[in-house]
Design a protein around this motif. Structure first.
Motif, PDB file in Angstrom:
ATOM      1  N   SER A  25      10.494   2.429  25.521  1.00  0.00           N
ATOM      2  CA  SER A  25      10.133   3.329  24.429  1.00  0.00           C
ATOM      3  C   SER A  25       9.864   4.704  25.014  1.00  0.00           C
ATOM      4  N   PHE A  27      12.053   7.030  25.311  1.00  0.00           N
ATOM      5  CA  PHE A  27      13.305   7.626  25.749  1.00  0.00           C
ATOM      6  C   PHE A  27      14.452   6.739  25.271  1.00  0.00           C
ATOM      7  N   THR A  28      15.655   7.305  25.307  1.00  0.00           N
ATOM      8  CA  THR A  28      16.834   6.557  24.879  1.00  0.00           C
ATOM      9  C   THR A  28      17.424   5.844  26.074  1.00  0.00           C
ATOM     10  N   ASP A  30      20.235   4.337  26.560  1.00  0.00           N
ATOM     11  CA  ASP A  30      21.666   4.366  26.870  1.00  0.00           C
ATOM     12  C   ASP A  30      22.080   5.542  27.750  1.00  0.00           C
ATOM     13  N   ASP A  31      21.163   6.456  28.054  1.00  0.00           N
ATOM     14  CA  ASP A  31      21.525   7.509  28.993  1.00  0.00           C
ATOM     15  C   ASP A  31      20.758   7.400  30.304  1.00  0.00           C
ATOM     16  N   LYS A  32      20.243   6.185  30.581  1.00  0.00           N
ATOM     17  CA  LYS A  32      19.480   5.949  31.796  1.00  0.00           C
ATOM     18  C   LYS A  32      20.086   4.818  32.615  1.00  0.00           C
ATOM     19  N   SER A  53      24.282   3.857  33.276  1.00  0.00           N
ATOM     20  CA  SER A  53      24.333   4.310  31.892  1.00  0.00           C
ATOM     21  C   SER A  53      25.760   4.596  31.459  1.00  0.00           C
ATOM     22  N   ASN A  76      21.548  -1.465  24.090  1.00  0.00           N
ATOM     23  CA  ASN A  76      21.083  -0.118  23.752  1.00  0.00           C
ATOM     24  C   ASN A  76      20.515  -0.047  22.343  1.00  0.00           C
ATOM     25  N   ASN A  79      17.159  -1.037  22.733  1.00  0.00           N
ATOM     26  CA  ASN A  79      16.471  -0.307  23.799  1.00  0.00           C
ATOM     27  C   ASN A  79      15.838  -1.270  24.806  1.00  0.00           C
TER      28      ASN A  79
END
Length: 126
Positions: A25, A27-28, A30-32, A53, A76, A79
């Motif tokens: 939680s 942050f997103t 799918d970009d990590k 990612s 994703n 999350n």
């Protein structure tokens, strides 16, 4: 506020399976790049697996001992990152942490500039 919460640990017999979850939680996901680390009693924290990612969710294995037994995946939409552990061995007994970034499996780099959860305990015992 970034938060990672691991769950799914427990006590299992050798040869058994567990699936760990890491709910993110703040942050997103799918970009990590996301990783699982573990720390066995009396040992240093070590990288286990990393899922990128991009690159089609490419997976990097840091702990050779888990090849063919552990799988990392991500959802994703939820999350959440998972660690599926099969054919567990007593030497897999450890506290397991999810973290970002993967930092090539280097815990010092994660600790310096990354995020991680409180961990979940896995005990493999007959």
């Amino acid at each position: 506020q970034v938060q990672l919460v691991e769950s799914g640990g427990g006590v299992v017999h050798p040869g058994g399976s567990l699936r760990l979850s890491c709910a993110a939680s703040g942050f997103t996901l799918d970009d990590k790049n996301m990783a699982w680390f573990r720390q066995a009693p009396g040992k240093e924290r070590e990288g286990v697996l990393c899922i990128s990612s991009g690159d089609g969710d490419a997976v990097t294995t840091y702990a050779d001992s888990v090849r063919g037994r552990f799988t990392i995946s991500r959802d994703n939409a939820k999350n959440t990152v998972y660690l599926q552990m099969n054919n567990l061995k007593p030497e897999d007994t450890a506290d397991y942490y999810c973290a970002t970034p993967c930092a090539n499996g280097n815990w010092e780099e994660v600790a310096a500039a990354g995020y991680w959860g409180h961990g979940t305990q896995v005990t493999v015992s007959a």
